[in-house]
Design a protein around this motif. Sequence first.
Motif, PDB file in Angstrom:
ATOM      1  N   ALA A  27       0.822  -1.205   0.000  1.00  0.00           N
ATOM      2  CA  ALA A  27       0.000   0.000   0.000  1.00  0.00           C
ATOM      3  C   ALA A  27       0.858   1.259   0.000  1.00  0.00           C
ATOM      4  O   ALA A  27       0.631   2.188  -0.788  1.00  0.00           O
ATOM      5  N   ALA A  72      -3.861   9.281  -7.325  1.00  0.00           N
ATOM      6  CA  ALA A  72      -3.427   8.693  -6.055  1.00  0.00           C
ATOM      7  C   ALA A  72      -4.611   8.478  -5.127  1.00  0.00           C
ATOM      8  O   ALA A  72      -4.720   7.442  -4.458  1.00  0.00           O
ATOM      9  N   LEU A  73      -5.512   9.443  -5.087  1.00  0.00           N
ATOM     10  CA  LEU A  73      -6.719   9.289  -4.257  1.00  0.00           C
ATOM     11  C   LEU A  73      -7.612   8.177  -4.795  1.00  0.00           C
ATOM     12  O   LEU A  73      -8.222   7.426  -4.022  1.00  0.00           O
ATOM     13  N   TRP A  75      -6.563   5.509  -6.555  1.00  0.00           N
ATOM     14  CA  TRP A  75      -5.893   4.245  -6.232  1.00  0.00           C
ATOM     15  C   TRP A  75      -6.068   3.913  -4.748  1.00  0.00           C
ATOM     16  O   TRP A  75      -6.213   2.751  -4.375  1.00  0.00           O
ATOM     17  N   SER A  76      -6.039   4.941  -3.904  1.00  0.00           N
ATOM     18  CA  SER A  76      -6.225   4.734  -2.465  1.00  0.00           C
ATOM     19  C   SER A  76      -7.584   4.104  -2.182  1.00  0.00           C
ATOM     20  O   SER A  76      -7.699   3.133  -1.421  1.00  0.00           O
ATOM     21  N   GLY A  97      -5.692   2.157   2.732  1.00  0.00           N
ATOM     22  CA  GLY A  97      -6.061   3.237   1.823  1.00  0.00           C
ATOM     23  C   GLY A  97      -5.287   4.511   2.128  1.00  0.00           C
ATOM     24  O   GLY A  97      -4.808   5.199   1.217  1.00  0.00           O
ATOM     25  N   ALA A  98      -5.153   4.814   3.413  1.00  0.00           N
ATOM     26  CA  ALA A  98      -4.388   6.000   3.813  1.00  0.00           C
ATOM     27  C   ALA A  98      -2.915   5.855   3.443  1.00  0.00           C
ATOM     28  O   ALA A  98      -2.261   6.850   3.080  1.00  0.00           O
ATOM     29  N   VAL A 100      -1.699   4.323   0.817  1.00  0.00           N
ATOM     30  CA  VAL A 100      -1.562   4.633  -0.606  1.00  0.00           C
ATOM     31  C   VAL A 100      -1.498   6.149  -0.803  1.00  0.00           C
ATOM     32  O   VAL A 100      -0.635   6.661  -1.521  1.00  0.00           O
ATOM     33  N   ALA A 101      -2.390   6.881  -0.141  1.00  0.00           N
ATOM     34  CA  ALA A 101      -2.393   8.338  -0.254  1.00  0.00           C
ATOM     35  C   ALA A 101      -1.134   8.951   0.350  1.00  0.00           C
ATOM     36  O   ALA A 101      -0.649   9.988  -0.133  1.00  0.00           O
ATOM     37  N   SER A 102      -0.599   8.324   1.389  1.00  0.00           N
ATOM     38  CA  SER A 102       0.604   8.866   2.032  1.00  0.00           C
ATOM     39  C   SER A 102       1.791   8.904   1.081  1.00  0.00           C
ATOM     40  O   SER A 102       2.690   9.730   1.242  1.00  0.00           O
TER      41      SER A 102
END
Length: 216
Positions: A27, A72-73, A75-76, A97-98, A100-102
């Motif tokens: 992730a 990115a959001l 994909w998250s 999910g967070a 991925v966004a990180s």
Amino acid sequence: MFLGHFAVGFAAKRVAPRASLGTLFAAAQFLDLLWPPLILAGIETVQVAPGDTAYTPLRFTSYPWSHSLLLALAWSAIFALAYRARTGHSREALVVGALVASHWALDFASHRPDLPLAPGAAKVGLGLWDSIPATLAVEGALFALGVVLYVRGTRARSVAGRAGLWALIAVLLAIDAASLLGPPPPGPRAVGVAGLAVWLLVLWGAWVDRGRRAIS
């Protein structure tokens, strides 16, 4: 940023104990796992340009599908929903999910203004990579904190969970040092091929985590 992404994967085990470290790594590195195939397919582009920033010889010329904020959001959300559907674990789904966004947030801190907000939109970046000492300090602190949180939140129950973990940490540090001190890659294709090796680190994290147990 390389070590920083693995750092948040390590740290996330404390708040998502049912998630494998391999999943947390996947992730946190998901945008970079998407990127190499897109480079090799010619959909996204990168140039080898030593001196473009102090820390890396790579110039990220176009990567809107893997590294724009909008994607990115997306994909998250996709990663979180897929994890929730597979495991039924809502809390861990939110965490992955967070993560991925990180990846985009950490890249925003590191990169020069080359990260698009959306395909075809403005590009942003704070440029931490313009300073080697600052990059080493920030990324080193993140990595140390992530490792400490993982070690304190888990206990080894096999050789894989003990020696395998420290070997993984050593390899991650060696890869980061080699990228800074070694010669630049010969070209974009070599960058793409080398990027595929991150999957091996994801699998290594999963193997290590099977040899450890989460503690409260």
